[in-house]
Write a protein that holds these residues in place. Structure first.
Motif, PDB file in Angstrom:
ATOM      1  N   ARG A   1     -10.144  15.055  14.180  1.00 13.21           N
ATOM      2  CA  ARG A   1     -10.550  15.146  12.776  1.00 13.21           C
ATOM      3  C   ARG A   1      -9.484  14.539  11.872  1.00 13.21           C
ATOM      4  O   ARG A   1      -8.298  14.816  12.021  1.00 13.21           O
ATOM      5  N   GLY A   2      -9.910  13.676  10.937  1.00 11.99           N
ATOM      6  CA  GLY A   2      -9.002  13.085   9.961  1.00 11.99           C
ATOM      7  C   GLY A   2      -8.299  11.831  10.432  1.00 11.99           C
ATOM      8  O   GLY A   2      -7.469  11.289   9.699  1.00 11.99           O
ATOM      9  N   ILE A   3      -8.620  11.334  11.644  1.00 12.53           N
ATOM     10  CA  ILE A   3      -7.908  10.161  12.161  1.00 12.53           C
ATOM     11  C   ILE A   3      -8.223   8.913  11.345  1.00 12.53           C
ATOM     12  O   ILE A   3      -7.409   7.998  11.251  1.00 12.53           O
ATOM     13  N   ARG A   4      -9.404   8.868  10.722  1.00 13.80           N
ATOM     14  CA  ARG A   4      -9.748   7.703   9.889  1.00 13.80           C
ATOM     15  C   ARG A   4      -8.826   7.587   8.683  1.00 13.80           C
ATOM     16  O   ARG A   4      -8.488   6.484   8.257  1.00 13.80           O
ATOM     17  N   ALA A   5      -8.428   8.710   8.126  1.00 16.45           N
ATOM     18  CA  ALA A   5      -7.501   8.685   6.992  1.00 16.45           C
ATOM     19  C   ALA A   5      -6.149   8.125   7.430  1.00 16.45           C
ATOM     20  O   ALA A   5      -5.533   7.323   6.722  1.00 16.45           O
ATOM     21  N   TYR A   6      -5.698   8.537   8.609  1.00 13.19           N
ATOM     22  CA  TYR A   6      -4.437   8.004   9.132  1.00 13.19           C
ATOM     23  C   TYR A   6      -4.554   6.499   9.383  1.00 13.19           C
ATOM     24  O   TYR A   6      -3.629   5.739   9.104  1.00 13.19           O
ATOM     25  N   LYS A   7      -5.692   6.069   9.930  1.00 14.15           N
ATOM     26  CA  LYS A   7      -5.891   4.637  10.178  1.00 14.15           C
ATOM     27  C   LYS A   7      -5.822   3.848   8.878  1.00 14.15           C
ATOM     28  O   LYS A   7      -5.237   2.763   8.828  1.00 14.15           O
ATOM     29  N   SER A   8      -6.413   4.387   7.829  1.00 13.49           N
ATOM     30  CA  SER A   8      -6.383   3.701   6.531  1.00 13.49           C
ATOM     31  C   SER A   8      -4.958   3.560   6.014  1.00 13.49           C
ATOM     32  O   SER A   8      -4.575   2.521   5.482  1.00 13.49           O
ATOM     33  N   LEU A   9      -4.155   4.613   6.166  1.00  9.52           N
ATOM     34  CA  LEU A   9      -2.766   4.575   5.700  1.00  9.52           C
ATOM     35  C   LEU A   9      -1.955   3.535   6.458  1.00  9.52           C
ATOM     36  O   LEU A   9      -1.169   2.792   5.874  1.00  9.52           O
ATOM     37  N   PHE A  10      -2.138   3.475   7.781  1.00 14.34           N
ATOM     38  CA  PHE A  10      -1.391   2.505   8.579  1.00 14.34           C
ATOM     39  C   PHE A  10      -1.917   1.082   8.393  1.00 14.34           C
ATOM     40  O   PHE A  10      -1.188   0.112   8.585  1.00 14.34           O
ATOM     41  N   PHE A  11      -3.196   0.955   8.031  1.00  9.98           N
ATOM     42  CA  PHE A  11      -3.808  -0.350   7.819  1.00  9.98           C
ATOM     43  C   PHE A  11      -3.407  -0.950   6.474  1.00  9.98           C
ATOM     44  O   PHE A  11      -3.378  -2.172   6.310  1.00  9.98           O
ATOM     45  N   PHE A  12      -3.060  -0.099   5.514  1.00 12.34           N
ATOM     46  CA  PHE A  12      -2.785  -0.534   4.143  1.00 12.34           C
ATOM     47  C   PHE A  12      -1.756  -1.672   4.032  1.00 12.34           C
ATOM     48  O   PHE A  12      -1.981  -2.635   3.291  1.00 12.34           O
ATOM     49  N   PRO A  13      -0.602  -1.619   4.740  1.00 12.54           N
ATOM     50  CA  PRO A  13       0.379  -2.707   4.583  1.00 12.54           C
ATOM     51  C   PRO A  13      -0.156  -4.084   4.951  1.00 12.54           C
ATOM     52  O   PRO A  13       0.323  -5.090   4.443  1.00 12.54           O
ATOM     53  N   PHE A  14      -1.148  -4.127   5.848  1.00  8.77           N
ATOM     54  CA  PHE A  14      -1.683  -5.413   6.289  1.00  8.77           C
ATOM     55  C   PHE A  14      -2.496  -6.113   5.206  1.00  8.77           C
ATOM     56  O   PHE A  14      -2.537  -7.338   5.155  1.00  8.77           O
ATOM     57  N   VAL A  15      -3.153  -5.336   4.343  1.00  8.65           N
ATOM     58  CA  VAL A  15      -4.073  -5.931   3.369  1.00  8.65           C
ATOM     59  C   VAL A  15      -3.378  -6.359   2.081  1.00  8.65           C
ATOM     60  O   VAL A  15      -3.988  -7.064   1.271  1.00  8.65           O
ATOM     61  N   ILE A  16      -2.147  -5.930   1.858  1.00  4.73           N
ATOM     62  CA  ILE A  16      -1.452  -6.359   0.643  1.00  4.73           C
ATOM     63  C   ILE A  16      -0.664  -7.632   0.941  1.00  4.73           C
ATOM     64  O   ILE A  16      -0.245  -7.869   2.071  1.00  4.73           O
ATOM     65  N   SER A  17      -0.465  -8.455  -0.082  1.00  8.02           N
ATOM     66  CA  SER A  17       0.175  -9.748   0.120  1.00  8.02           C
ATOM     67  C   SER A  17       1.676  -9.602   0.349  1.00  8.02           C
ATOM     68  O   SER A  17       2.284  -8.589  -0.020  1.00  8.02           O
ATOM     69  N   GLN A  18       2.261 -10.639   0.944  1.00  9.37           N
ATOM     70  CA  GLN A  18       3.698 -10.637   1.201  1.00  9.37           C
ATOM     71  C   GLN A  18       4.497 -10.585  -0.093  1.00  9.37           C
ATOM     72  O   GLN A  18       5.602 -10.025  -0.124  1.00  9.37           O
ATOM     73  N   VAL A  19       3.946 -11.168  -1.157  1.00 12.64           N
ATOM     74  CA  VAL A  19       4.631 -11.135  -2.453  1.00 12.64           C
ATOM     75  C   VAL A  19       4.767  -9.692  -2.935  1.00 12.64           C
ATOM     76  O   VAL A  19       5.838  -9.269  -3.395  1.00 12.64           O
ATOM     77  N   VAL A  20       3.693  -8.925  -2.809  1.00 15.63           N
ATOM     78  CA  VAL A  20       3.729  -7.521  -3.221  1.00 15.63           C
ATOM     79  C   VAL A  20       4.699  -6.736  -2.343  1.00 15.63           C
ATOM     80  O   VAL A  20       5.468  -5.896  -2.831  1.00 15.63           O
ATOM     81  N   VAL A  21       4.689  -7.012  -1.030  1.00 15.81           N
ATOM     82  CA  VAL A  21       5.631  -6.357  -0.112  1.00 15.81           C
ATOM     83  C   VAL A  21       7.062  -6.642  -0.537  1.00 15.81           C
ATOM     84  O   VAL A  21       7.915  -5.748  -0.585  1.00 15.81           O
ATOM     85  N   GLY A  22       7.341  -7.912  -0.853  1.00 17.50           N
ATOM     86  CA  GLY A  22       8.684  -8.286  -1.285  1.00 17.50           C
ATOM     87  C   GLY A  22       9.111  -7.559  -2.547  1.00 17.50           C
ATOM     88  O   GLY A  22      10.254  -7.087  -2.650  1.00 17.50           O
ATOM     89  N   LEU A  23       8.210  -7.461  -3.522  1.00 12.71           N
ATOM     90  CA  LEU A  23       8.538  -6.768  -4.772  1.00 12.71           C
ATOM     91  C   LEU A  23       8.761  -5.275  -4.541  1.00 12.71           C
ATOM     92  O   LEU A  23       9.685  -4.680  -5.099  1.00 12.71           O
ATOM     93  N   ILE A  24       7.921  -4.666  -3.695  1.00 13.18           N
ATOM     94  CA  ILE A  24       8.078  -3.238  -3.406  1.00 13.18           C
ATOM     95  C   ILE A  24       9.445  -2.953  -2.793  1.00 13.18           C
ATOM     96  O   ILE A  24      10.160  -2.023  -3.200  1.00 13.18           O
ATOM     97  N   PHE A  25       9.831  -3.760  -1.809  1.00 17.78           N
ATOM     98  CA  PHE A  25      11.108  -3.519  -1.138  1.00 17.78           C
ATOM     99  C   PHE A  25      12.297  -3.927  -2.008  1.00 17.78           C
ATOM    100  O   PHE A  25      13.388  -3.355  -1.873  1.00 17.78           O
ATOM    101  N   ALA A  26      12.110  -4.915  -2.888  1.00 12.18           N
ATOM    102  CA  ALA A  26      13.188  -5.250  -3.819  1.00 12.18           C
ATOM    103  C   ALA A  26      13.483  -4.061  -4.733  1.00 12.18           C
ATOM    104  O   ALA A  26      14.650  -3.754  -5.015  1.00 12.18           O
ATOM    105  N   TRP A  27      12.422  -3.372  -5.185  1.00 10.02           N
ATOM    106  CA  TRP A  27      12.617  -2.156  -5.991  1.00 10.02           C
ATOM    107  C   TRP A  27      13.167  -1.021  -5.134  1.00 10.02           C
ATOM    108  O   TRP A  27      13.974  -0.209  -5.598  1.00 10.02           O
TER     109      TRP A  27
END
Length: 306
Positions: A110-136
């Motif tokens: 139960r609830g494994i789909r929510a975990y999958k969504s959380l782990f899947f999230f980094p893949f769908v955002i662009s590298q530019v956004v990843v770079g800005l997040i980690f720069a902050w």
């Protein structure tokens, strides 16, 4: 008139007889043309352009191998090459990490789909956004990482301002979406694992690491091959994160070959298209060595029936 009707009928008959054979090639032709125009031809043009001294606008001057001679005496090139090797080595952590997360998520609870969504999230955002997040995240005074280190040790660390640590900080940012990508590949592969083999192995007493090593991983070879290839390519073309997070700094210590190529060929520091093409050729050859090795190993395993 009867001859024309006969010719039309024979053409229709020929098409009906050969339709199934020709249809795959018809669908392949546009993809092959695009691959030829946007991949194969630019590769050969890069080899050709690397023999010239050219600013991108004026006349080209043929200089032969002088760009390569200069390249092998260029300290910035060796810094970029060393960083790329570091990227390659540490980026490979994405493959076992992605496998571990995929195995964890491949459960019917139960609830494994929510975990999958959380782990899947980094893949769908662009590298530019990843770079800005980690720069902050790394930012002195207000970044979460800086504040945590300051709380734990008494003094914070400005990762992106330290020449000895900056590359590790950028690689950590790149691993976040790359692990998610490998996880998706392995989740797809795990869906194709034969449950009968799993059950037979359980009856034989296999479990834990033995089950993983001898039963599951052999069936995940295609997924592992794709994960390794995309990880190698991602490590070697690590341009966007370097550009967003440090712009090659501090003092050029975080440069990689793809960024140095851009810096020399297209930025205000260079406009040396021939020199940039020479860097691109070296990067291409390094990539081909790794990918050719993986393909050879996979074909060899297929021939041996492994």
């Amino acid at each position: 008139m009867s001859i024309a009707i006969s010719d039309t009928h024979s053409r229709r008959t020929w098409w009906r007889e050969n339709q199934q054979k020709l249809t795959p090639y018809i669908f392949l032709i546009p993809g092959v043309l695009f691959f030829l125009v946007y991949v194969i031809i630019p590769i050969f043009e890069s080899f050709w352009l690397s023999g010239y001294d050219w600013d991108g606008l004026g006349a080209k001057t043929w200089i032969g191998l002088d760009n390569y001679r200069e390249l092998f005496d260029d300290e910035a090139f060796y810094t970029s090459l060393k960083n790329n090797v570091l990227w390659l080595v540490l980026y490979m952590l994405a493959v076992p990490a992605g496998l571990g997360i995929a195995i964890f998520l491949n459960q019917k609870v139960r609830g494994i789909r929510a975990y999958k969504s959380l782990f899947f999230f980094p893949f769908v955002i662009s590298q530019v956004v990843v770079g800005l997040i980690f720069a902050w995240f790394y930012a002195p005074n207000f970044g979460l990482f800086y504040n945590l280190i300051e709380w734990a040790t008494g003094s914070g660390i400005a990762i992106l301002a330290d020449p000895n640590l900056v590359t590790y900080g950028i690689i950590a940012a790149g691993l976040w979406p790359q692990i998610a990508y490998c996880m998706i590949l392995y989740l797809t592969g795990l869906n194709a694992v034969d449950p009968e083999q799993i059950e037979a192995a359980r009856l034989d007493g296999a479990k834990g690491f033995r089950m993983l090593w001898y039963v599951i991983l052999p069936q995940l070879r295609p997924a592992t091959f794709m994960a390794v290839v995309v990880t190698v390519i991602g490590a070697l073309r690590s341009f966007d994160l370097v550009s967003i997070m440090t712009d090659g700094g501090p003092f050029g210590s975080s440069r990689v070959l793809s960024f140095y190529m851009f810096e020399q060929a297209l930025s205000e520091y260079g406009y040396r298209m021939g020199y940039g093409a020479a860097i691109a050729v070296i990067l291409f050859l390094i990539m081909m060595v790794f990918i050719s090795g993986f393909i050879w190993k996979m074909v060899d395993d297929e021939r041996k029936g492994l």
